[in-house]
Scaffold this active site. Structure first.
Site, mmCIF file in Angstrom:
data_model
loop_
_atom_site.group_PDB
_atom_site.id
_atom_site.type_symbol
_atom_site.label_atom_id
_atom_site.label_comp_id
_atom_site.label_asym_id
_atom_site.label_seq_id
_atom_site.Cartn_x
_atom_site.Cartn_y
_atom_site.Cartn_z
ATOM 1 N NE ARG A 79 -3.655 2.152 2.715
ATOM 2 C CZ ARG A 79 -3.308 3.256 3.411
ATOM 3 N NH1 ARG A 79 -2.107 3.356 3.972
ATOM 4 N NH2 ARG A 79 -4.148 4.244 3.537
ATOM 5 C CB SER A 85 -12.398 -0.756 2.315
ATOM 6 O OG SER A 85 -11.032 -0.944 2.107
ATOM 7 C CE LYS A 115 -8.807 5.110 4.658
ATOM 8 N NZ LYS A 115 -8.593 5.312 3.237
#
Ligand SMILES: Cc1ncsc1CCOP(=O)(O)O
Ligand SMILES: C=C1C=NC(C)=NC1=N
Ligand SMILES: [Mg+2]
Length: 219
Positions: free
Chosen positions: A43, A114, A143
């Site tokens: 990621r 998600s 995040k």
């Protein structure tokens, strides 16, 4: 890979990009896999993340490490990179495009989505998602644009409504709270900081695995 095998792979789902670790990402990944991480997601996102050739190079290096440990290598968001590397799968969020289109574009690959509620979960599975990432379970600094912190409630709600697909909880998870996530019904936990910023990533992965198994015993 059938659903049972995929649920096994969900136990300690490690996620990392170059911005999540101050030392050498390859070394951290190697240690995490040695310690028991069961799946890896690349990621590469946020301020200062790699682009272009250096992004591809790092992804290839990390993919090689995963191959040596026979662990699935998933790419976050970047479908071109996933195809270019022939990675094992792709993880996308609710805003990363039309899920049905994405599913069609990567036949035979793992697709993770998600989700934050029953509606999103049902839609993702209807279009053919292989697993669901549910969170943020706990507060996280990793995040910044997350949906509201939700605790275990959504995981419980999905299971109570007959969603038996593979589920990982994500967000602020560490060995000290991972057992609650699997006790609530998740098959495992997805973590960034708990492993990527740990002095001993192998120990961190191992402790997470033990906590995950403990929670499974009582659910
Ligand atoms: C990518 C993502 N999605 C929801 S929370 C989160 C960040 C998880 O990072 P950490 O494990 O460090 O809390
Ligand atoms: C946001 C995310 C949620 N869940 C998973 C597994 N990965 C992610 N990048
Ligand atoms: Mg995304």
């Amino acid at each position: 890979m059938n659903q049972y095998m995929l649920k096994e792979k969900m136990k300690v789902y490690f996620i990392m990009g170059s911005t999540n670790c101050s030392t050498d990402a390859e070394e951290v990944l190697e240690k995490a896999l040695k310690g028991g991480a069961t799946l890896f997601q690349f990621r590469e996102k946020g301020t200062g993340c790699l682009e272009g050739g250096s992004r591809t190079e790092l992804a290839m290096a990390l993919q090689k490490v995963c191959r040596r440990y026979n662990v699935p290598f998933i790419i976050n968001d970047d479908i071109q990179l996933m195809k270019h590397l022939d990675a094992d799968g792709l993880h996308v969020g609710q805003e990363d495009g039309d899920l049905a289109e994405i599913r069609k574009a990567i036949p035979g690959k793992l697709l993770g989505v998600s989700v934050h509620n029953l509606k999103e979960a049902r839609h993702a599975l209807e279009v053919g998602a292989d697993y669901l990432g549910v969170g943020p379970i706990y507060p996280t600094g990793t995040k910044t644009d997350t949906r509201p912190v939700m605790g275990y409630s959504v995981i419980r709600e999905l299971r109570e409504n007959g969603i038996d697909a593979p589920i990982v909880g994500i967000g602020g998870i560490s060995a000290s709270n991972a057992s609650g996530v699997t006790q609530a019904g998740a098959d495992g936990v997805a973590v960034i900081t708990a492993i990527s910023s740990h002095q001993e990533p192998d120990e961190a992965a191992y402790e997470l695995l033990k906590s995950v198994e403990k929670g499974k015993e009582s659910n």
